[in-house]
Design an enzyme around this catalytic site. Structure first.
Site, short mmCIF file in Angstrom:
data_model
loop_
_atom_site.label_atom_id
_atom_site.label_comp_id
_atom_site.label_asym_id
_atom_site.label_seq_id
_atom_site.Cartn_x
_atom_site.Cartn_y
_atom_site.Cartn_z
N SER A 32 -10.80 16.53 2.89
CA SER A 32 -10.21 17.12 1.69
C SER A 32 -10.65 16.39 0.42
O SER A 32 -10.68 16.98 -0.66
CB SER A 32 -8.68 17.12 1.78
N ASN A 38 -23.41 24.87 5.01
CA ASN A 38 -23.15 25.95 5.96
C ASN A 38 -21.65 26.21 6.12
O ASN A 38 -21.24 26.86 7.07
CB ASN A 38 -23.80 25.66 7.32
N ASP A 50 -22.37 22.85 19.57
CA ASP A 50 -22.03 23.36 20.90
C ASP A 50 -22.38 22.33 21.96
O ASP A 50 -23.06 21.34 21.71
CB ASP A 50 -22.65 24.72 21.18
N TYR A 58 -25.93 20.75 22.58
CA TYR A 58 -26.53 19.78 21.65
C TYR A 58 -26.09 18.38 22.09
O TYR A 58 -25.23 17.75 21.49
CB TYR A 58 -26.10 20.09 20.22
#
Length: 143
Positions: A63, A75, A81, A84
């Protein structure tokens, strides 16, 4: 559950899951990064993990990341996942600098959590949806 982790740097604090405090775990910059406004950079996070089958990690800014460093995750959300997980698969944080900034080694710049993959389902095409309309996108007001 045990998760295998590889540290690519000995200059960052080891990760800790603090049970009962938060479901999110802070990630740190494993490199000193000096950015000018408009610069893009993949910042090394100094870790790689072997996630259990059926799990993935979500990586998002903290934050305070924009306030402290003036960077945005390019992105919006990162998904790591379970595939990786090779010996050289270091996690990175893709950022765009909105102002000149300096990030030091070990600065907390993002966070992650590990979640189960979504359950499988199928789509059923229909001519109309039967629930009550809520007024369209962004229609629930400001309060």
């Amino acid at each position: 559950m045990r998760i295998k982790i590889k540290y690519f740097s000995d200059k960052i604090d080891k990760l800790k899951f603090i049970d009962g405090k938060s479901d999110w775990i802070d990630l740190r910059s494993a490199e000193r990064v000096e950015l000018k406004k408009g610069d893009y950079k993949l910042i090394s996070l100094g870790v790689g993990m072997e996630l259990p089958k059926g799990y993935e990690a979500l990586v998002v800014p903290r934050s305070s990341t924009f306030k402290n460093f003036g960077i945005l995750q390019t992105n919006s959300i990162g998904v790591v996942d379970e595939s990786y997980s090779g010996n050289n698969d270091e996690w990175k944080f893709p950022v765009l600098a909105m102002r000149d900034t300096l990030i030091e080694v070990n600065d907390r710049i993002c966070q992650f959590r590990i979640i189960r993959h979504q359950d499988s389902f199928t789509f059923e095409e229909v001519e109309a949806l039967k629930e009550v309309d809520r007024g369209g996108f962004g229609s629930t007001g400001k309060n």
